[in-house]
Design a protein around this motif. Structure first.
Motif, PDB file in Angstrom:
ATOM      1  N   MET A 188       0.829  -1.195   0.000  1.00 35.43           N
ATOM      2  CA  MET A 188       0.000   0.000   0.000  1.00 35.43           C
ATOM      3  C   MET A 188       0.869   1.254   0.000  1.00 35.43           C
ATOM      4  N   ASP A 191       0.800   6.903   1.675  1.00 40.37           N
ATOM      5  CA  ASP A 191      -0.310   7.782   2.042  1.00 40.37           C
ATOM      6  C   ASP A 191      -1.437   7.024   2.723  1.00 40.37           C
ATOM      7  N   TYR A 192      -1.446   5.702   2.584  1.00 43.05           N
ATOM      8  CA  TYR A 192      -2.529   4.899   3.154  1.00 43.05           C
ATOM      9  C   TYR A 192      -2.108   4.190   4.442  1.00 43.05           C
ATOM     10  N   ASN A 193      -0.967   4.576   5.018  1.00 42.98           N
ATOM     11  CA  ASN A 193      -0.501   3.983   6.265  1.00 42.98           C
ATOM     12  C   ASN A 193      -0.424   5.056   7.339  1.00 42.98           C
ATOM     13  N   SER A 239      -5.659   3.416   8.591  1.00 44.23           N
ATOM     14  CA  SER A 239      -4.586   2.806   7.792  1.00 44.23           C
ATOM     15  C   SER A 239      -5.138   1.632   7.010  1.00 44.23           C
ATOM     16  N   LEU A 240      -4.759   1.577   5.741  1.00 50.86           N
ATOM     17  CA  LEU A 240      -5.176   0.461   4.883  1.00 50.86           C
ATOM     18  C   LEU A 240      -4.117  -0.627   4.849  1.00 50.86           C
ATOM     19  N   VAL A 674      -9.466   5.558   5.295  1.00 52.15           N
ATOM     20  CA  VAL A 674      -8.432   6.586   5.138  1.00 52.15           C
ATOM     21  C   VAL A 674      -8.965   7.708   4.270  1.00 52.15           C
ATOM     22  N   SER A 705     -13.961   8.936   1.400  1.00 53.45           N
ATOM     23  CA  SER A 705     -12.819   8.260   2.008  1.00 53.45           C
ATOM     24  C   SER A 705     -12.653   6.864   1.420  1.00 53.45           C
ATOM     25  N   LEU A 706     -11.418   6.373   1.441  1.00 52.62           N
ATOM     26  CA  LEU A 706     -11.140   5.010   1.002  1.00 52.62           C
ATOM     27  C   LEU A 706     -11.470   4.058   2.144  1.00 52.62           C
ATOM     28  N   ILE A 734     -10.839  -2.574  -1.437  1.00 51.12           N
ATOM     29  CA  ILE A 734     -10.811  -1.141  -1.148  1.00 51.12           C
ATOM     30  C   ILE A 734     -11.852  -0.422  -2.001  1.00 51.12           C
TER      31      ILE A 734
END
Length: 925
Positions: A188, A191-193, A239-240, A674, A705-706, A734
């Motif tokens: 990932m 930006d997604y953590n 966080s993804l 996220v 949002s994701l 996602i």
């Protein structure tokens, strides 16, 4: 606390009342006639607290895990005699009989020593000790985590936090000028953590990204790094891929006085520059009042100044793929000279006023200054050229000279109170990050002097479409061929601050004969990010503007001939006046606020060999954004304002089944959310006209949002000292994946020939497998019993749908998730004895999608090529308290290479060379 965060307490008044009611309710619960067991697990040698040790009450089948300070606790233990057992990888197990009485706390401390017959300090310091600490923490966790301790961090030649994390399974990094900067978890994008410091969420210093640049934080100030890959309901759900927690030093990590001082020098092969580094950490425990060693003080400081550089040739993807043969339209030669200063300070207080209350104040400040001088030769061919063709080209020489400072501050005040039946955790925290670029030369442009070169062009040719070389006449390299045309000055200031308050209640209980735990809590957090950009343009200069008057020595460019350098001070002195660029200064400014309220409820139960944890988290986010729309045709500026609100219910289920004390199976189903990036959410809008066509470029504050639904399944086996074999599979679905596209001509944008913005796409998916193994060969005869081998690999496959409009119809195509490598791996060969410790480590990641240049044309997707970096470290103990170290980074001179369409078509080729370090450490435990 500043005015921006004051509204945390105003808007959270209901939240405060709820928390207060919960505290009062918890403190008013009646006492029962059961006892309690408390204790600490530490190493016999050096008195180091051991986290992750399992402590069991054999007769009751109850289990507790030692925390960071080695403490474990059992509440509601009925009076009687019991057997306590310890289990810690790398140490002998200990059993002890204890007696529990009514309303009393029974204390039982355990001091562990290395497995009988093995190296004495196997659980104290060194490679094996560091691996043991991480594996014990991983084994005992309720969820899926990966960890690395300060001992292990010190064994690698890593400069900052991100480089330390790249060694872990499922993690890889993005580099800037050869140094690690951003961390990717399980494929990932950074930006997604999420990133936390001592459990406190940290905002990112970059203007456009949520990703936290972890190269800002020196690795010398750390005690542990923990990556959580499956979230529990008591954790923030932002966080993804995973959540990275950076833990700084605490005085209760060790017993008594501790200090460590390191002095180091490094040599950069590319620039032949030397750089110094100093770092020191210390901690001690003191006695206040009638208590013994109840106050802990720890601090650390680090300073590193590195001078280095790189050589670059790039096209930015400017190839013409319309014909059978790819032809080059533009290219640049670039030379970078960089000075990076990285400094940090940590100061932590731990206070235990009573046996049942622990208080702490944790602080970490880091500052990173990057001074960069970039020289560039910019070439634009009149016609797209093939390799070997000699064609007419326009040439510009450019200078960029900027100094950027990023800062991160994290401060948390909190504690834990243990009541008869309840454990209450509470914390107030403030974090701030910033990026500041004072006025700098954003671009000084020198064009061909028509008094010297009549046609204002050169005839040029290039060779090799990957590592591009240039053939040019002598005049191309001469300063007299160019004159100063334009200077753009710029300044940027970004500030991102966050304030949070949270409270958690934990209750140990029994359901029938099964030990269980109930936990619930609430949190309120505010976040505000501001970005301010200012640009000026200077075009009229007095006097002789020939590059001869601004040039210096010839550039040392390893990819060919370059020409003279440019003196930035002379350029600044030539500026008489500069006009504000109203367009660029307006659309880059924004103010974005995100306030999040959360509450959760979760429970855990042990049924024989099973541990089940389930619960749900609720989060509500209020979002507001303000910025400006700029109409270039009318030169008018209009304020933009957006507001919206979203809420989410996020259930989770974690299952751990212990086949035996060495082997366990894990499964998890979690959900997370996220927000899109700040550049994507920015309300800035630019509208301009080009030959009668109206074009627009803007962010989209109304992006959703994701949301991710995550499934994990795996098995872990811990065969012995510093040893593990594990395998995990994971799947992520996602929703609302965000990407850039052109809406020009579609409903609502009929008047625009081009309207570039961000939209939410359909579902994206990611599937992967994560493998890890390590072993210390203790069964071999000396000296081979000090051999260690470690390896891990992650295989990932992903797909996301993007698209755009052609003739009014939406046309979609699939891409891999940006910044996701299909394959990443680490291999480590190590050896240690009483005096020597050495390690060779190789890090690999396969190619990954960097950027989609044209949403409708896959030919212009930009990929970063495979990378393999080989590093070496050697440590020698002159005495028990003096250690020498030698490190070598990037021994194979691995380059950064990105391409478009196919690997042979350059987007960017950059070379750094190797770096060598030599240092000494003085320490006392």
């Amino acid at each position: 606390m500043n005015k921006k965060s004051n509204h945390l307490f105003k808007k959270g008044s209901l939240f405060k009342k709820s928390c207060l009611a919960l505290v009062i309710a918890g403190m008013s619960l009646p006492a029962f006639a059961d006892g309690r067991i408390e204790g600490q697990v530490s190493a016999t040698e050096k008195g180091i607290a051991l986290e992750g040790a399992k402590v069991r009450i054999k007769e009751l089948k109850r289990e507790a895990t030692s925390q960071r300070d080695g403490r474990f606790i059992f509440v509601d233990v009925k009076p009687g005699e019991y057997t306590l057992e310890t289990s810690y990888i790398g140490a002998d197990n200990i059993s002890r009989r204890i007696t529990v009485t009514d309303l009393k706390t029974t204390r039982a401390n355990f001091q562990l020593q290395g497995v009988s017959g093995l190296v004495e300090n196997v659980i104290v310091i060194g490679q094996a000790a560091g691996m043991n600490k991480a594996l014990n923490k991983q084994r005992s966790a309720d969820n899926i985590i990966t960890s690395v301790s300060a001992d292990a961090i010190g064994q690698f030649p890593d400069t900052n936090v991100s480089e330390s994390l790249q060694r872990l399974p499922g993690l890889s990094i993005e580099r800037d000028q050869g140094e690690g900067r951003y961390v990717r978890v399980r494929g990932m994008s950074p930006d997604y953590n999420a990133v936390t410091i001592n459990g406190v969420g940290v905002p990112g210093p970059d203007a456009d990204r949520r990703a936290v640049a972890l190269d800002v934080i020196p690795s010398d100030l750390l005690e542990n790094l923990t990556v959580t890959k499956s979230l529990t309901p008591d954790m923030d759900a932002n966080s993804l891929g995973g959540s990275i927690d950076v833990q700084s030093l605490s005085a209760f990590d060790r017993d008594g006085f501790f200090y460590q001082f390191t002095a180091e020098g490094s040599f950069d092969e590319n620039t032949e520059e030397y750089s110094p580094k100093l770092a020191a950490t210390a901690s001690n425990q003191f006695s206040l009042g009638n208590s013994e060693k109840n106050l802990g003080v720890a601090f650390g400081v680090s300073s590193f100044k590195r001078e280095f550089g790189s050589d670059n040739v790039e096209t930015g993807g400017a190839w013409d793929f319309d014909e059978d043969e790819a032809r080059l339209e533009e290219m640049e030669q670039r030379d970078y000279r960089i000075t990076r200063e990285r400094s940090g300070l940590t100061f932590n207080l731990d206070y235990k006023p009573t046996e049942d209350t622990d208080l702490y104040w944790r602080n970490l400040y880091s500052e990173y200054t990057d001074a960069e001088i970039r020289l560039a030769n910019v070439i634009e061919f009149d016609e797209a050229a093939s390799a070997g063709d000699t064609l007419v080209a326009e040439v510009q020489r450019e200078l960029k000279d900027r100094t950027e400072t990023q800062k991160i501050l994290s401060s948390a005040l909190g504690g834990q109170t243990r009541l008869d039946k309840w454990i209450v955790d509470y914390r107030v925290a403030y974090s701030e990050s910033s990026e500041d670029e004072p006025q700098n030369i954003a671009g000084a442009v020198f064009t061909i002097d028509d008094d010297v070169i009549a046609d204002e062009v050169f005839e040029l040719a290039f060779n090799n479409t990957k590592k591009i070389g240039l053939s040019a006449p002598a005049e191309y390299y001469q300063a007299s061929s160019y004159k100063l045309d334009e200077v753009e000055l710029g300044s940027t200031n970004t500030n991102d601050d966050s304030a949070a308050v949270n409270v958690d209640f934990t209750r140990e209980l029994e359901l029938g004969v099964n030990p269980a735990q109930l936990k619930f809590g609430a949190k309120h957090q505010t976040r505000n990010k501001e970005n301010d950009i200012n640009l000026w343009v200077a075009e009229d200069f007095a006097g002789d503007t020939s590059l001869t008057n601004f040039s210096g020595a010839a550039v040392d460019y390893t990819l060919g001939q370059f020409g003279p350098s440019i003196d930035s001070r002379a350029v600044k002195n030539a500026i008489n006046d500069a006009e504000v660029d109203a367009e660029e200064s307006a659309i880059g400014d924004y103010d974005i606020s995100e306030d999040t309220s959360a509450a959760y409820l979760m429970g855990r139960i042990d049924i024989n060999a099973w541990r089940l944890l389930t619960g749900v988290r609720y989060e509500k986010t209020d979002f507001s954004a303000s910025g400006f729309s700029f109409n270039a045709e009318s030169e008018t500026e209009t304020a933009q304002q957006f507001e919206n609100s979203d809420d989410y219910f996020l259930p989770a289920l974690h299952i751990r089944y212990s086949i035996d004390d060495k082997t366990q199976v894990r499964a998890a189903w979690t959900n997370s959310v996220v927000r899109p990036g700040f550049a994507q959410l920015s309300p800035g809008r630019l509208i301009e006209e080009d030959d009668g066509d109206i074009e627009a470029e803007f962010g989209n504050p109304e992006l959703k949002s994701l949301e991710a639904s995550n499934i994990d399944l795996g098995i872990e086996h811990y065969p012995g000292v510093a040893s593990v074999i594990s395998a995990f599979i994971f799947y992520k679905e996602i929703e609302n994946f965000a990407y850039q596209t052109d809406l020009g001509g579609t409903a609502g944008y009929e008047q625009f020939n081009k309207a570039l913005t961000f939209v939410n796409g359909a579902t994206a998916e990611l599937t992967g497998i994560e493998l890890a193994a390590s072993k210390q060969f203790t069964q071999l005869p000396a000296p081979w019993d000090g051999l260690l081998i470690g390896a891990n690999a992650t295989l990932v496959d992903s797909t996301a749908e993007i698209g755009g409009y052609e003739d009014g119809d939406f046309v979609a195509r699939d891409i891999p998730l940006p910044s996701q490598s299909d394959r990443s791996a680490n291999l480590m060969l190590g050896y240690e004895s009483d005096r020597i410790s050495m390690r060779v480590s190789a890090n690999y990641k396969s190619n990954y999608l960097l950027e989609v240049l044209e949403p409708m044309d896959a030919n212009y997707d930009t990929y970063v090529d495979d990378q393999v970096q080989l590093d070496f470290s050697l440590r020698y103990f002159l005495t028990d308290s003096i250690k020498l170290h030698f490190e070598a980074l990037n021994l194979t001179d691995e380059v950064y290479y990105s391409y478009v369409n196919k690997p042979q078509y350059n987007a960017q080729y950059e070379r750094y060379g190797a770096t060598y370090k030599l240092g000494v450490t003085f320490m006392q435990f």
